[in-house]
Design an enzyme around this catalytic site. Structure first.
Site, short mmCIF file in Angstrom:
data_model
loop_
_atom_site.label_atom_id
_atom_site.label_comp_id
_atom_site.label_asym_id
_atom_site.label_seq_id
_atom_site.Cartn_x
_atom_site.Cartn_y
_atom_site.Cartn_z
N HIS A 210 12.19 2.40 33.97
CA HIS A 210 11.44 3.66 34.06
C HIS A 210 12.38 4.85 33.75
O HIS A 210 12.06 5.73 32.95
CB HIS A 210 10.87 3.75 35.49
CG HIS A 210 9.87 4.84 35.72
ND1 HIS A 210 9.16 4.95 36.89
CD2 HIS A 210 9.47 5.89 34.96
CE1 HIS A 210 8.37 6.01 36.82
NE2 HIS A 210 8.55 6.59 35.66
N CYS A 331 -0.99 4.59 25.29
CA CYS A 331 -0.28 5.19 24.15
C CYS A 331 0.38 4.04 23.40
O CYS A 331 1.19 3.31 23.97
CB CYS A 331 0.75 6.17 24.71
SG CYS A 331 2.21 6.45 23.71
N CYS A 334 4.20 3.92 23.25
CA CYS A 334 4.78 3.61 24.57
C CYS A 334 4.56 2.12 24.89
O CYS A 334 5.42 1.45 25.45
CB CYS A 334 4.13 4.44 25.67
SG CYS A 334 4.07 6.21 25.33
P1 FAD Z 1 6.29 9.38 35.96
O1 FAD Z 1 7.46 9.07 35.09
O2 FAD Z 1 4.94 8.95 35.47
O3 FAD Z 1 6.58 8.74 37.40
C1 FAD Z 1 5.59 8.63 38.43
C2 FAD Z 1 6.29 8.70 39.79
O4 FAD Z 1 7.21 7.60 39.90
C3 FAD Z 1 7.18 9.94 39.95
O5 FAD Z 1 6.44 10.99 40.46
C4 FAD Z 1 8.25 9.47 40.90
O6 FAD Z 1 7.80 9.57 42.24
C5 FAD Z 1 8.41 8.01 40.59
N1 FAD Z 1 9.55 7.76 39.68
C6 FAD Z 1 9.83 8.36 38.51
N2 FAD Z 1 10.90 7.80 37.93
C7 FAD Z 1 11.31 6.82 38.75
C8 FAD Z 1 12.37 5.88 38.70
N3 FAD Z 1 13.20 5.82 37.65
N4 FAD Z 1 12.52 5.02 39.72
C9 FAD Z 1 11.68 5.04 40.77
N5 FAD Z 1 10.63 5.90 40.87
C10 FAD Z 1 10.46 6.78 39.89
N6 FAD Z 1 6.24 8.75 27.63
C11 FAD Z 1 6.84 9.19 26.50
O7 FAD Z 1 6.86 10.37 26.22
N7 FAD Z 1 7.44 8.28 25.64
C12 FAD Z 1 7.46 6.94 25.90
O8 FAD Z 1 7.97 6.15 25.09
C13 FAD Z 1 6.82 6.47 27.09
N8 FAD Z 1 6.78 5.16 27.37
C14 FAD Z 1 6.10 4.73 28.48
C15 FAD Z 1 6.01 3.38 28.74
C16 FAD Z 1 5.31 2.93 29.84
C17 FAD Z 1 5.23 1.45 30.08
C18 FAD Z 1 4.66 3.86 30.70
C19 FAD Z 1 3.86 3.37 31.89
C20 FAD Z 1 4.76 5.21 30.46
C21 FAD Z 1 5.47 5.67 29.36
N9 FAD Z 1 5.58 7.03 29.08
C22 FAD Z 1 6.21 7.45 27.95
C23 FAD Z 1 5.10 8.02 30.05
C24 FAD Z 1 6.26 8.42 31.04
O9 FAD Z 1 6.88 7.27 31.58
C25 FAD Z 1 5.74 9.24 32.22
O10 FAD Z 1 4.78 8.50 32.92
C26 FAD Z 1 5.14 10.58 31.81
O11 FAD Z 1 6.09 11.30 31.06
C27 FAD Z 1 4.73 11.42 33.05
O12 FAD Z 1 5.88 11.61 33.87
P2 FAD Z 1 5.81 12.13 35.36
O13 FAD Z 1 6.88 13.15 35.56
O14 FAD Z 1 4.43 12.53 35.72
O15 FAD Z 1 6.27 10.91 36.29
#
Ligand code: FAD
Length: 403
Positions: A210, A331, A334
Protein backbone atom coordinates in the site's frame (compact mmCIF):
# COMPACT_ATOMS: atom_id res chain seq x y z
CA UNK A 1 11.31 10.32 7.42
CA UNK A 2 11.68 9.55 11.06
CA UNK A 3 13.41 6.21 10.75
CA UNK A 4 16.84 5.62 12.19
CA UNK A 5 18.86 4.39 9.25
CA UNK A 6 21.09 2.27 11.48
CA UNK A 7 18.14 0.31 12.89
CA UNK A 8 17.43 -3.22 11.70
CA UNK A 9 14.35 -3.48 9.47
CA UNK A 10 12.61 -6.10 11.65
CA UNK A 11 13.28 -9.20 13.74
CA UNK A 12 13.34 -11.25 10.56
CA UNK A 13 15.63 -8.91 8.60
CA UNK A 14 19.20 -8.67 9.89
CA UNK A 15 20.12 -5.62 7.80
CA UNK A 16 19.69 -1.88 8.38
CA UNK A 17 17.86 0.72 6.27
CA UNK A 18 21.25 2.12 5.37
CA UNK A 19 22.48 -1.27 4.13
CA UNK A 20 19.37 -1.71 1.97
CA UNK A 21 19.86 1.77 0.49
CA UNK A 22 23.41 0.83 -0.46
CA UNK A 23 22.37 -2.53 -1.89
CA UNK A 24 19.60 -0.91 -3.88
CA UNK A 25 21.94 1.67 -5.39
CA UNK A 26 23.94 -1.21 -6.91
CA UNK A 27 20.98 -3.33 -7.97
CA UNK A 28 18.68 -0.62 -9.33
CA UNK A 29 20.34 0.09 -12.72
CA UNK A 30 20.54 -3.62 -13.61
CA UNK A 31 17.02 -4.35 -12.43
CA UNK A 32 15.72 -1.55 -14.67
CA UNK A 33 17.33 -3.28 -17.65
CA UNK A 34 15.88 -6.66 -16.67
CA UNK A 35 12.29 -5.39 -16.54
CA UNK A 36 12.84 -3.45 -19.76
CA UNK A 37 13.80 -6.66 -21.61
CA UNK A 38 11.25 -8.30 -23.91
CA UNK A 39 10.82 -11.36 -21.75
CA UNK A 40 9.95 -9.33 -18.65
CA UNK A 41 7.90 -6.50 -20.10
CA UNK A 42 5.08 -8.41 -21.84
CA UNK A 43 2.46 -9.68 -19.43
CA UNK A 44 -0.77 -11.46 -20.17
CA UNK A 45 -3.63 -11.16 -17.74
CA UNK A 46 -7.35 -11.12 -17.39
CA UNK A 47 -8.24 -7.56 -16.47
CA UNK A 48 -11.99 -8.02 -16.48
CA UNK A 49 -12.90 -10.75 -13.99
CA UNK A 50 -15.89 -9.88 -11.83
CA UNK A 51 -15.27 -8.90 -8.25
CA UNK A 52 -15.91 -12.11 -6.28
CA UNK A 53 -16.58 -10.43 -2.94
CA UNK A 54 -19.33 -7.90 -3.43
CA UNK A 55 -21.79 -6.87 -6.12
CA UNK A 56 -20.26 -3.73 -7.41
CA UNK A 57 -19.03 -4.39 -10.86
CA UNK A 58 -20.35 -1.27 -12.50
CA UNK A 59 -17.92 1.30 -11.24
CA UNK A 60 -15.15 2.65 -13.41
CA UNK A 61 -12.53 5.32 -13.26
CA UNK A 62 -13.27 8.15 -15.66
CA UNK A 63 -9.74 9.52 -15.88
CA UNK A 64 -7.61 8.82 -18.94
CA UNK A 65 -4.81 7.90 -16.53
CA UNK A 66 -6.84 4.89 -15.37
CA UNK A 67 -6.75 3.26 -18.81
CA UNK A 68 -4.47 0.42 -19.86
CA UNK A 69 -3.01 0.38 -23.38
CA UNK A 70 -3.42 -3.14 -24.67
CA UNK A 71 -1.59 -4.80 -27.55
CA UNK A 72 -4.68 -5.67 -29.51
CA UNK A 73 -4.34 -6.67 -33.13
CA UNK A 74 -1.70 -4.03 -33.31
CA UNK A 75 1.38 -5.72 -34.60
CA UNK A 76 3.29 -2.42 -34.85
CA UNK A 77 3.68 -2.27 -31.10
CA UNK A 78 5.56 -5.54 -30.99
CA UNK A 79 9.32 -5.77 -31.52
CA UNK A 80 10.75 -6.09 -34.99
CA UNK A 81 11.44 -9.79 -34.79
CA UNK A 82 7.72 -10.38 -34.28
CA UNK A 83 6.70 -8.55 -37.45
CA UNK A 84 5.14 -10.59 -40.28
CA UNK A 85 8.29 -10.81 -42.43
CA UNK A 86 10.15 -12.39 -39.53
CA UNK A 87 7.17 -14.59 -38.76
CA UNK A 88 7.60 -16.00 -42.25
CA UNK A 89 10.68 -17.76 -40.96
CA UNK A 90 8.58 -19.89 -38.65
CA UNK A 91 7.21 -23.16 -39.96
CA UNK A 92 4.02 -22.95 -41.99
CA UNK A 93 1.54 -24.18 -39.38
CA UNK A 94 2.78 -21.60 -36.91
CA UNK A 95 2.71 -18.94 -39.59
CA UNK A 96 -0.86 -19.55 -40.67
CA UNK A 97 -2.00 -19.67 -37.10
CA UNK A 98 -0.47 -16.29 -36.39
CA UNK A 99 -1.25 -14.46 -39.56
CA UNK A 100 -4.70 -15.95 -39.96
CA UNK A 101 -6.21 -14.83 -36.73
CA UNK A 102 -4.47 -12.35 -34.50
CA UNK A 103 -6.46 -12.94 -31.35
CA UNK A 104 -4.99 -12.41 -27.93
CA UNK A 105 -4.65 -16.17 -27.52
CA UNK A 106 -2.63 -16.34 -30.68
CA UNK A 107 -0.42 -13.55 -29.44
CA UNK A 108 0.21 -15.46 -26.27
CA UNK A 109 0.81 -18.63 -28.24
CA UNK A 110 3.30 -16.64 -30.19
CA UNK A 111 5.11 -15.61 -27.02
CA UNK A 112 5.37 -19.29 -26.21
CA UNK A 113 6.58 -20.17 -29.70
CA UNK A 114 9.44 -17.77 -29.38
CA UNK A 115 10.35 -19.23 -26.03
CA UNK A 116 9.77 -22.81 -27.02
CA UNK A 117 13.11 -24.03 -25.79
CA UNK A 118 12.70 -22.85 -22.29
CA UNK A 119 10.83 -24.57 -19.50
CA UNK A 120 8.51 -21.67 -18.93
CA UNK A 121 5.78 -22.63 -21.35
CA UNK A 122 2.93 -25.05 -21.49
CA UNK A 123 5.27 -27.95 -22.22
CA UNK A 124 7.09 -27.56 -19.00
CA UNK A 125 7.11 -31.01 -17.47
CA UNK A 126 7.00 -29.53 -14.00
CA UNK A 127 4.17 -27.04 -14.46
CA UNK A 128 1.40 -29.47 -13.74
CA UNK A 129 3.35 -31.22 -11.05
CA UNK A 130 1.05 -32.01 -8.15
CA UNK A 131 2.53 -31.39 -4.76
CA UNK A 132 1.07 -33.27 -1.80
CA UNK A 133 -0.53 -30.10 -0.52
CA UNK A 134 -1.42 -26.66 -1.82
CA UNK A 135 1.71 -24.54 -2.18
CA UNK A 136 0.16 -21.61 -4.04
CA UNK A 137 -0.35 -18.13 -2.58
CA UNK A 138 -2.32 -16.92 -5.61
CA UNK A 139 -4.25 -18.49 -8.47
CA UNK A 140 -2.04 -18.03 -11.53
CA UNK A 141 -4.42 -19.92 -13.86
CA UNK A 142 -7.22 -17.47 -13.15
CA UNK A 143 -4.83 -14.62 -13.77
CA UNK A 144 -3.85 -15.60 -17.30
CA UNK A 145 -5.97 -18.47 -18.64
CA UNK A 146 -9.10 -16.78 -19.76
CA UNK A 147 -10.60 -15.92 -23.10
CA UNK A 148 -10.66 -12.26 -22.06
CA UNK A 149 -7.00 -12.16 -21.07
CA UNK A 150 -5.06 -9.38 -22.76
CA UNK A 151 -1.43 -8.84 -23.63
CA UNK A 152 0.09 -5.74 -22.10
CA UNK A 153 3.45 -4.01 -22.42
CA UNK A 154 4.11 -3.04 -18.81
CA UNK A 155 6.66 -0.38 -19.76
CA UNK A 156 3.98 1.42 -21.81
CA UNK A 157 1.65 1.54 -18.79
CA UNK A 158 3.64 2.98 -15.87
CA UNK A 159 2.32 2.82 -12.34
CA UNK A 160 1.56 6.44 -11.46
CA UNK A 161 -1.09 8.84 -10.17
CA UNK A 162 -4.45 8.02 -11.72
CA UNK A 163 -6.88 10.00 -9.60
CA UNK A 164 -8.51 6.79 -8.43
CA UNK A 165 -9.61 7.12 -4.82
CA UNK A 166 -12.52 7.91 -2.54
CA UNK A 167 -14.94 5.44 -1.06
CA UNK A 168 -14.26 2.64 -3.56
CA UNK A 169 -10.50 2.35 -3.09
CA UNK A 170 -10.88 2.97 0.66
CA UNK A 171 -13.32 0.04 0.77
CA UNK A 172 -10.75 -2.23 -0.88
CA UNK A 173 -7.92 -1.31 1.44
CA UNK A 174 -10.31 -1.50 4.40
CA UNK A 175 -11.44 -4.97 3.40
CA UNK A 176 -7.85 -6.16 2.97
CA UNK A 177 -6.82 -4.97 6.43
CA UNK A 178 -10.08 -5.90 8.19
CA UNK A 179 -11.00 -9.23 6.66
CA UNK A 180 -7.70 -10.56 5.45
CA UNK A 181 -5.03 -9.48 7.88
CA UNK A 182 -4.50 -11.40 11.12
CA UNK A 183 -5.26 -9.47 14.25
CA UNK A 184 -2.11 -9.35 16.37
CA UNK A 185 -3.17 -9.71 20.01
CA UNK A 186 -1.41 -7.93 22.90
CA UNK A 187 -0.19 -11.39 24.03
CA UNK A 188 1.37 -11.94 20.63
CA UNK A 189 3.26 -8.69 21.00
CA UNK A 190 4.78 -9.68 24.35
CA UNK A 191 6.82 -12.70 23.34
CA UNK A 192 8.87 -13.71 20.37
CA UNK A 193 6.21 -16.18 19.35
CA UNK A 194 6.81 -17.43 15.77
CA UNK A 195 3.05 -17.18 15.23
CA UNK A 196 3.29 -13.51 15.93
CA UNK A 197 6.17 -13.03 13.52
CA UNK A 198 4.11 -14.61 10.73
CA UNK A 199 1.06 -12.48 11.51
CA UNK A 200 3.20 -9.39 11.73
CA UNK A 201 4.84 -10.25 8.39
CA UNK A 202 1.43 -10.53 6.73
CA UNK A 203 0.38 -7.07 7.86
CA UNK A 204 3.75 -5.60 6.88
CA UNK A 205 3.50 -7.09 3.40
CA UNK A 206 0.11 -5.53 2.74
CA UNK A 207 0.95 -2.21 4.34
CA UNK A 208 4.31 -2.14 2.49
CA UNK A 209 2.56 -2.73 -0.83
CA UNK A 210 0.00 0.00 0.00
CA UNK A 211 2.80 2.42 0.96
CA UNK A 212 4.78 1.53 -2.16
CA UNK A 213 1.75 2.31 -4.37
CA UNK A 214 1.36 5.64 -2.50
CA UNK A 215 5.06 6.38 -3.13
CA UNK A 216 4.68 5.79 -6.87
CA UNK A 217 1.55 7.90 -7.19
CA UNK A 218 3.31 10.72 -5.29
CA UNK A 219 6.48 10.38 -7.33
CA UNK A 220 4.74 10.35 -10.70
CA UNK A 221 2.00 12.86 -9.99
CA UNK A 222 0.14 14.99 -12.53
CA UNK A 223 0.30 18.67 -11.74
CA UNK A 224 -2.93 19.87 -13.34
CA UNK A 225 -1.73 23.50 -13.41
CA UNK A 226 1.41 22.80 -15.46
CA UNK A 227 0.24 19.57 -17.12
CA UNK A 228 3.56 17.96 -16.10
CA UNK A 229 4.25 14.72 -14.28
CA UNK A 230 6.66 14.81 -11.34
CA UNK A 231 7.20 14.28 -7.60
CA UNK A 232 4.75 15.76 -5.10
CA UNK A 233 6.54 16.02 -1.75
CA UNK A 234 3.51 17.06 0.27
CA UNK A 235 1.46 14.14 -0.97
CA UNK A 236 4.30 11.71 -0.24
CA UNK A 237 4.77 13.05 3.30
CA UNK A 238 1.05 12.82 4.08
CA UNK A 239 0.73 9.28 2.70
CA UNK A 240 4.09 7.74 3.66
CA UNK A 241 6.86 10.04 4.91
CA UNK A 242 5.19 11.04 8.20
CA UNK A 243 4.56 7.34 9.03
CA UNK A 244 7.86 5.61 9.91
CA UNK A 245 6.10 2.23 10.11
CA UNK A 246 4.95 2.55 6.48
CA UNK A 247 8.47 3.45 5.37
CA UNK A 248 9.79 0.44 7.31
CA UNK A 249 7.20 -1.82 5.69
CA UNK A 250 8.42 -0.83 2.21
CA UNK A 251 11.94 -1.88 3.27
CA UNK A 252 10.50 -5.07 4.74
CA UNK A 253 8.95 -5.93 1.37
CA UNK A 254 12.25 -5.16 -0.30
CA UNK A 255 13.87 -7.72 1.99
CA UNK A 256 11.22 -10.38 1.28
CA UNK A 257 11.39 -10.07 -2.51
CA UNK A 258 15.21 -9.78 -2.54
CA UNK A 259 15.57 -13.03 -0.63
CA UNK A 260 13.15 -14.81 -2.97
CA UNK A 261 15.14 -13.61 -6.00
CA UNK A 262 18.35 -14.70 -4.31
CA UNK A 263 16.94 -18.18 -3.63
CA UNK A 264 15.92 -18.91 -7.20
CA UNK A 265 18.75 -17.23 -9.08
CA UNK A 266 21.06 -20.28 -9.01
CA UNK A 267 18.32 -22.43 -10.55
CA UNK A 268 17.39 -19.96 -13.28
CA UNK A 269 20.42 -21.12 -15.26
CA UNK A 270 18.32 -24.14 -16.20
CA UNK A 271 15.68 -21.92 -17.78
CA UNK A 272 16.26 -20.18 -21.03
CA UNK A 273 14.58 -16.85 -20.74
CA UNK A 274 14.21 -16.23 -24.46
CA UNK A 275 17.63 -14.69 -24.57
CA UNK A 276 18.27 -15.30 -28.24
CA UNK A 277 17.06 -11.82 -29.11
CA UNK A 278 17.54 -10.05 -25.82
CA UNK A 279 20.40 -9.00 -23.64
CA UNK A 280 21.98 -11.49 -21.31
CA UNK A 281 19.06 -11.50 -18.88
CA UNK A 282 20.15 -14.43 -16.73
CA UNK A 283 23.64 -12.87 -16.48
CA UNK A 284 22.03 -9.66 -15.20
CA UNK A 285 19.94 -11.61 -12.69
CA UNK A 286 23.12 -13.32 -11.48
CA UNK A 287 24.71 -9.94 -11.01
CA UNK A 288 21.73 -8.74 -8.96
CA UNK A 289 21.79 -11.87 -6.86
CA UNK A 290 25.49 -11.46 -6.08
CA UNK A 291 24.67 -8.05 -4.56
CA UNK A 292 21.96 -9.43 -2.25
CA UNK A 293 23.07 -9.94 1.33
CA UNK A 294 21.57 -13.25 2.49
CA UNK A 295 20.97 -11.82 6.00
CA UNK A 296 18.32 -9.62 4.40
CA UNK A 297 15.48 -11.96 5.39
CA UNK A 298 15.28 -15.08 7.53
CA UNK A 299 12.20 -16.93 6.30
CA UNK A 300 12.88 -19.85 8.67
CA UNK A 301 11.79 -17.81 11.68
CA UNK A 302 8.19 -17.53 10.51
CA UNK A 303 6.71 -21.01 10.49
CA UNK A 304 8.86 -23.04 12.81
CA UNK A 305 6.81 -25.85 14.27
CA UNK A 306 3.74 -28.08 13.84
CA UNK A 307 1.26 -25.50 15.08
CA UNK A 308 2.62 -23.27 12.38
CA UNK A 309 1.49 -25.49 9.51
CA UNK A 310 -2.11 -24.56 10.28
CA UNK A 311 -1.01 -20.95 10.48
CA UNK A 312 0.73 -21.31 7.14
CA UNK A 313 -2.52 -22.57 5.57
CA UNK A 314 -4.32 -19.55 6.95
CA UNK A 315 -1.56 -17.29 5.71
CA UNK A 316 -1.86 -18.77 2.22
CA UNK A 317 -5.65 -18.56 2.12
CA UNK A 318 -5.65 -14.98 3.31
CA UNK A 319 -3.02 -13.96 0.80
CA UNK A 320 -4.98 -15.58 -2.02
CA UNK A 321 -7.93 -13.41 -0.98
CA UNK A 322 -5.76 -10.31 -1.22
CA UNK A 323 -4.84 -11.29 -4.79
CA UNK A 324 -8.50 -11.95 -5.69
CA UNK A 325 -9.69 -8.64 -4.30
CA UNK A 326 -7.69 -6.92 -7.07
CA UNK A 327 -10.63 -7.81 -9.35
CA UNK A 328 -12.71 -5.31 -7.36
CA UNK A 329 -10.45 -2.35 -8.24
CA UNK A 330 -12.33 -0.03 -10.61
CA UNK A 331 -9.30 1.62 -12.19
CA UNK A 332 -7.75 -0.60 -14.88
CA UNK A 333 -4.22 0.75 -14.54
CA UNK A 334 -4.35 0.32 -10.73
CA UNK A 335 -5.78 -3.17 -11.17
CA UNK A 336 -3.03 -4.11 -13.60
CA UNK A 337 -0.28 -3.14 -11.16
CA UNK A 338 -2.25 -4.48 -8.20
CA UNK A 339 -2.39 -7.87 -9.94
CA UNK A 340 1.24 -7.81 -11.01
CA UNK A 341 2.40 -6.95 -7.50
CA UNK A 342 0.14 -9.29 -5.54
CA UNK A 343 1.26 -12.08 -7.91
CA UNK A 344 4.89 -11.05 -7.37
CA UNK A 345 4.50 -11.18 -3.59
CA UNK A 346 2.61 -14.49 -3.80
CA UNK A 347 5.48 -15.92 -5.87
CA UNK A 348 8.01 -14.66 -3.32
CA UNK A 349 6.06 -16.32 -0.52
CA UNK A 350 5.91 -19.62 -2.40
CA UNK A 351 9.67 -19.50 -2.97
CA UNK A 352 10.47 -18.55 0.61
CA UNK A 353 8.11 -20.85 2.44
CA UNK A 354 7.81 -23.90 0.19
CA UNK A 355 11.11 -24.29 -1.64
CA UNK A 356 12.98 -25.81 1.30
CA UNK A 357 10.20 -28.30 2.02
CA UNK A 358 10.06 -29.74 -1.49
CA UNK A 359 12.61 -30.29 -4.24
CA UNK A 360 13.88 -26.74 -4.80
CA UNK A 361 14.49 -27.31 -8.49
CA UNK A 362 10.97 -28.60 -9.02
CA UNK A 363 9.54 -25.49 -7.40
CA UNK A 364 11.62 -23.18 -9.59
CA UNK A 365 11.03 -25.11 -12.80
CA UNK A 366 7.33 -25.19 -11.95
CA UNK A 367 7.05 -21.41 -11.89
CA UNK A 368 5.09 -20.09 -14.85
CA UNK A 369 6.64 -17.33 -16.86
CA UNK A 370 3.94 -14.98 -15.55
CA UNK A 371 4.99 -15.63 -11.97
CA UNK A 372 8.60 -14.86 -12.90
CA UNK A 373 7.61 -11.71 -14.78
CA UNK A 374 5.47 -10.60 -11.81
CA UNK A 375 8.26 -11.38 -9.34
CA UNK A 376 10.85 -9.25 -11.12
CA UNK A 377 8.45 -6.40 -11.85
CA UNK A 378 7.43 -6.36 -8.19
CA UNK A 379 11.11 -6.24 -7.26
CA UNK A 380 11.49 -3.31 -9.61
CA UNK A 381 8.49 -1.51 -8.07
CA UNK A 382 9.75 -1.87 -4.51
CA UNK A 383 13.30 -0.97 -5.55
CA UNK A 384 11.94 2.16 -7.25
CA UNK A 385 10.08 3.01 -4.03
CA UNK A 386 13.30 2.77 -1.99
CA UNK A 387 15.02 5.04 -4.52
CA UNK A 388 12.10 7.50 -4.40
CA UNK A 389 12.08 7.60 -0.59
CA UNK A 390 15.73 8.70 -0.69
CA UNK A 391 14.92 11.34 -3.32
CA UNK A 392 11.95 12.63 -1.33
CA UNK A 393 14.18 12.85 1.74
CA UNK A 394 16.54 15.14 -0.18
CA UNK A 395 13.62 17.26 -1.43
CA UNK A 396 12.32 17.51 2.15
CA UNK A 397 15.67 18.77 3.46
CA UNK A 398 16.06 21.20 0.58
CA UNK A 399 12.62 22.63 1.30
CA UNK A 400 13.12 22.89 5.03
CA UNK A 401 16.63 24.28 4.83
CA UNK A 402 15.39 26.96 2.45
CA UNK A 403 17.41 25.98 -0.66
P1 FAD B 1 -5.88 5.22 1.06
O1 FAD B 1 -4.52 5.05 0.46
O2 FAD B 1 -7.04 4.74 0.25
O3 FAD B 1 -5.86 4.47 2.48
C1 FAD B 1 -7.05 4.21 3.25
C2 FAD B 1 -6.67 4.21 4.73
O4 FAD B 1 -5.71 3.17 4.98
C3 FAD B 1 -5.95 5.49 5.18
O5 FAD B 1 -6.86 6.45 5.57
C4 FAD B 1 -5.08 5.01 6.31
O6 FAD B 1 -5.82 4.97 7.51
C5 FAD B 1 -4.74 3.59 5.94
N1 FAD B 1 -3.41 3.49 5.31
C6 FAD B 1 -2.92 4.21 4.27
N2 FAD B 1 -1.71 3.76 3.92
C7 FAD B 1 -1.42 2.74 4.74
C8 FAD B 1 -0.30 1.88 4.87
N3 FAD B 1 0.74 1.95 4.04
N4 FAD B 1 -0.31 0.95 5.84
C9 FAD B 1 -1.37 0.82 6.67
N5 FAD B 1 -2.48 1.61 6.59
C10 FAD B 1 -2.50 2.56 5.65
N6 FAD B 1 -4.02 5.28 -7.08
C11 FAD B 1 -3.21 5.84 -8.02
O7 FAD B 1 -3.23 7.04 -8.21
N7 FAD B 1 -2.38 5.04 -8.78
C12 FAD B 1 -2.31 3.70 -8.61
O8 FAD B 1 -1.57 3.01 -9.34
C13 FAD B 1 -3.15 3.09 -7.63
N8 FAD B 1 -3.16 1.76 -7.45
C14 FAD B 1 -4.03 1.20 -6.56
C15 FAD B 1 -4.06 -0.17 -6.42
C16 FAD B 1 -4.95 -0.75 -5.54
C17 FAD B 1 -4.97 -2.25 -5.43
C18 FAD B 1 -5.85 0.06 -4.79
C19 FAD B 1 -6.86 -0.58 -3.86
C20 FAD B 1 -5.81 1.42 -4.91
C21 FAD B 1 -4.90 2.02 -5.79
N9 FAD B 1 -4.85 3.40 -5.94
C22 FAD B 1 -4.02 3.95 -6.87
C23 FAD B 1 -5.60 4.28 -5.04
C24 FAD B 1 -4.73 4.66 -3.80
O9 FAD B 1 -4.16 3.51 -3.20
C25 FAD B 1 -5.57 5.35 -2.71
O10 FAD B 1 -6.60 4.50 -2.30
C26 FAD B 1 -6.16 6.68 -3.15
O11 FAD B 1 -5.13 7.52 -3.61
C27 FAD B 1 -6.90 7.38 -1.99
O12 FAD B 1 -5.99 7.58 -0.91
P2 FAD B 1 -6.42 7.97 0.55
O13 FAD B 1 -5.51 9.04 1.06
O14 FAD B 1 -7.88 8.25 0.61
O15 FAD B 1 -6.09 6.70 1.48
Amino acid sequence: CKVNKDDLISETCDVTFHEINEMNAKIRPILKKVVGSDFFKYFKLNLYTECPFWEDNNGYCVNRACAVDIIEDNWDQLPEYWQPDVLGQLNSSEESMIIGNQTDDVQEEFLDQLCKFNNLNGNNKFVNQKFERDIEYCDVDTLTNHENAVLVDLTANPERFTGYGGEQSGMIWGSIYRENCFSVTPEDKLGKDPKCLAKDAFYRLVSGMHASIATHLSNDFLDTKTGKWGPNLELFMNRVGYFPDRVANIYFNYAVVSKAVYKISGYLKNLEICEAYDENVTGMIDQISSDIDTRIFNENLLFQNDISSDLKDQFRTRFKNVTKIMDCVHCDRCRLWGKVQTTGYATSLKILFEMDEFDAEEIVNGLTKYELIALFNTYDRISKSVESINNFEKLYHQKNEGF
